[in-house]
Motif scaffolding. Structure first.
Motif, mmCIF file in Angstrom:
data_model
loop_
_atom_site.group_PDB
_atom_site.id
_atom_site.type_symbol
_atom_site.label_atom_id
_atom_site.label_comp_id
_atom_site.label_asym_id
_atom_site.label_seq_id
_atom_site.Cartn_x
_atom_site.Cartn_y
_atom_site.Cartn_z
ATOM 1 N N THR A 108 -8.040 -47.892 -6.873
ATOM 2 C CA THR A 108 -8.201 -49.280 -6.824
ATOM 3 C C THR A 108 -8.434 -49.752 -8.435
ATOM 4 O O THR A 108 -8.186 -50.718 -8.786
ATOM 5 C CB THR A 108 -9.656 -49.593 -5.973
ATOM 6 N N ASN A 138 -19.502 -53.252 1.048
ATOM 7 C CA ASN A 138 -20.354 -53.691 0.072
ATOM 8 C C ASN A 138 -21.033 -52.700 -0.638
ATOM 9 O O ASN A 138 -21.484 -52.851 -1.866
ATOM 10 C CB ASN A 138 -21.236 -54.465 0.934
ATOM 11 N N LYS A 141 -19.150 -51.541 -3.572
ATOM 12 C CA LYS A 141 -19.151 -52.377 -4.572
ATOM 13 C C LYS A 141 -20.334 -52.453 -5.509
ATOM 14 O O LYS A 141 -20.337 -52.454 -6.644
ATOM 15 C CB LYS A 141 -18.806 -53.725 -3.893
ATOM 16 N N SER A 147 -14.489 -53.531 -5.880
ATOM 17 C CA SER A 147 -14.151 -54.222 -4.803
ATOM 18 C C SER A 147 -12.985 -53.830 -4.043
ATOM 19 O O SER A 147 -11.840 -53.702 -4.628
ATOM 20 C CB SER A 147 -13.805 -55.838 -4.929
#
Length: 280
Positions: A108, A138, A141, A147
């Motif tokens: 990511t 969550n 993150k 994210s």
């Protein structure tokens, strides 16, 4: 408890007085320690017995690549899932999830999109695991600042379901998911209706399918030759029997599996129950 092998400052292989090998984790647990030293028990955050010979070498290779912070994150996620789902996930998940998260976060960060081809099926069939995985996103993150897309929640959910079964293997879990999806599609199109996915009848049907697929893939289907029950339900529920024959044909073609008489009878009963109540 003594150090038997030190992987890094935070993870080590130990042996107790009964010569039982255990992997122990804890920040700074093995810092400046050597083989033969005693473990400071108060520093241990997680411990689990090694599942097989050669496990220590595999773990050593894995830990060369995974930051300890990722293992801490996995530990926090697993504790959350255990509490939310009232379960006890297989210890092997600490390593497989850490490895998966490290790879996913790295991808990511590098702008490589993550896609899960089973996203739709996971949302439908593993609702509890999927909801817990959304919470995990969550936590990821908060811990990493990264994210993750919801596709990643589906991937984590498959790991969770796999660990709830007995750590049986991701390929088997994905095969189970495909079987459940295909069989529900066969039933849906045979009767020409959509399921009420929030109903208890649907939930019971999916539970039966999961357990059937699990046993089928492991070659654990039994047949008590209960021909009496099969003959009874075959005559009593002819449409459910016709639908079951379609399921049998699918399993034979895709998995070279012949459904036993007992399993056929139970399928007829479950299909009749869910189809009758869905139509009402």
């Amino acid at each position: 408890m003594d150090f038997k092998k030190i992987f890094n400052n935070n993870v080590a292989l130990t042996e107790d007085s009964n010569q039982t090998e255990m992997v122990v984790m804890g920040r700074g647990l093995s810092f400046q320690k050597k083989v033969g030293d005693q473990v400071e028990l108060e520093k241990i955050e997680k411990t689990f017995i090694t599942p097989s010979k050669g496990f220590a070498d595999k773990l050593s290779d894995l830990l060369d690549e995974i930051p300890y912070e990722m293992m801490e994150l996995s530990k926090e996620i697993i504790e959350m899932v255990n509490e939310d789902l009232h379960t006890e996930l297989n210890d092997s998940l600490y390593l497989t999830l850490s490895d998966h998260l490290h790879f996913a976060v790295t991808r990511t960060k590098n702008g490589i999109p993550i896609r899960n081809a089973l996203m739709w099926e996971v949302q439908k069939f593993y609702k509890a695991e999927y909801q817990a995985s959304l919470k995990a996103l969550n936590m990821i993150k908060t811990k990493t600042g990264v994210s993750m897309p919801e596709d990643e929640a589906a991937s984590i959910a498959l790991h969770l379901f796999n660990a709830r079964q007995d750590g049986s293997g991701m390929e088997e879990t994905m095969a189970m998911t495909n079987i459940v999806n295909d069989v529900t599609s066969i039933v849906k199109y045979h009767y020409g209706f959509d399921f009420n996915e929030d109903s208890m009848n649907y939930s019971r049907f999916i539970t039966h399918l999961r357990y059937f697929a699990y046993r089928m893939l492991r070659g654990e289907l039994n047949d008590d030759n209960n021909d009496g029950l099969f003959q009874q339900v075959q005559l009593q529920y002819p449409q459910a029997y016709e639908c079951t024959k379609k399921v049998q044909a699918y399993l034979k073609k895709q998995y070279k599996m012949e459904m036993t008489t007992d399993e056929s009878a139970y399928f007829i009963i479950h299909i009749q129950r869910v189809s009758n109540r869905e139509k009402k």
